[in-house]
Design a protein around this motif. Structure first.
Motif, PDB file in Angstrom:
ATOM      1  N   ASP A   1      11.293  -0.887  27.651  1.00 44.12           N
ATOM      2  CA  ASP A   1      11.012  -1.861  28.846  1.00 44.12           C
ATOM      3  C   ASP A   1      11.913  -1.292  30.075  1.00 44.12           C
ATOM      4  O   ASP A   1      11.431  -1.510  31.147  1.00 44.12           O
ATOM      5  N   ARG A   2      13.003  -0.617  29.596  1.00 44.18           N
ATOM      6  CA  ARG A   2      14.126  -0.124  30.963  1.00 44.18           C
ATOM      7  C   ARG A   2      13.305   1.083  31.380  1.00 44.18           C
ATOM      8  O   ARG A   2      13.263   0.970  32.663  1.00 44.18           O
ATOM      9  N   ILE A   3      12.691   1.804  30.657  1.00 43.30           N
ATOM     10  CA  ILE A   3      11.970   3.045  31.243  1.00 43.30           C
ATOM     11  C   ILE A   3      10.940   2.523  32.117  1.00 43.30           C
ATOM     12  O   ILE A   3      10.708   2.766  33.176  1.00 43.30           O
ATOM     13  N   ASN A   4      10.054   1.549  31.752  1.00 42.11           N
ATOM     14  CA  ASN A   4       8.937   0.899  32.433  1.00 42.11           C
ATOM     15  C   ASN A   4       9.729   0.267  33.814  1.00 42.11           C
ATOM     16  O   ASN A   4       8.728   0.499  34.828  1.00 42.11           O
TER      17      ASN A   4
ATOM     18  N   ARG B   1       3.647   5.106  21.978  1.00 38.68           N
ATOM     19  CA  ARG B   1       2.846   3.918  21.649  1.00 38.68           C
ATOM     20  C   ARG B   1       3.062   2.755  22.666  1.00 38.68           C
ATOM     21  O   ARG B   1       1.957   2.189  22.893  1.00 38.68           O
ATOM     22  N   LEU B   2       4.108   2.387  22.831  1.00 38.48           N
ATOM     23  CA  LEU B   2       4.398   1.128  23.611  1.00 38.48           C
ATOM     24  C   LEU B   2       4.066   1.529  25.179  1.00 38.48           C
ATOM     25  O   LEU B   2       3.339   0.539  25.664  1.00 38.48           O
ATOM     26  N   LEU B   3       4.456   2.693  25.713  1.00 30.70           N
ATOM     27  CA  LEU B   3       4.296   2.978  27.162  1.00 30.70           C
ATOM     28  C   LEU B   3       2.821   3.287  27.343  1.00 30.70           C
ATOM     29  O   LEU B   3       1.978   3.053  28.419  1.00 30.70           O
ATOM     30  N   ARG B   4       1.961   3.742  26.323  1.00 38.93           N
ATOM     31  CA  ARG B   4       0.535   3.885  26.403  1.00 38.93           C
ATOM     32  C   ARG B   4      -0.297   2.565  26.341  1.00 38.93           C
ATOM     33  O   ARG B   4      -1.572   2.380  26.275  1.00 38.93           O
ATOM     34  N   GLY B   5       0.461   1.484  25.729  1.00 41.00           N
ATOM     35  CA  GLY B   5      -0.224   0.398  25.607  1.00 41.00           C
ATOM     36  C   GLY B   5      -0.830   0.155  24.046  1.00 41.00           C
ATOM     37  O   GLY B   5      -1.772  -0.777  23.935  1.00 41.00           O
TER      38      GLY B   5
END
Length: 67
Positions: A11-14, A60-64
């Motif tokens: 979340d912070r990186i996004n 996996r989170l950042l790729r959705g």
């Protein structure tokens, strides 16, 4: 990375990537000091394994691909 929850870190990186308009470079590491791991109750021998596991989740989170 072993000191942070993968969801919160993603979340912070996004957010940082959004604020810098795509200019964020994300680097990771297992942690540098054995004393830091010991204070957090983490076995220093497991830090790299924990980093690898967390990185898999973050990717996996950042790729959705992770709900």
């Amino acid at each position: 990375m072993p000191y942070h929850h993968p969801f919160m870190l993603a979340d912070r990186i996004n957010q940082l990537d959004h604020m810098t308009r795509g200019r964020t470079m994300f680097g990771v590491g297992p942690g540098a000091l054995v004393s830091d791991a010991m204070m957090m109750g983490i076995d220093p021998a497991r830090q790299r394994d924990m980093m690898d596991e967390a990185l898999g989740v973050i990717v996996r989170l950042l790729r959705g691909r992770e709900p």
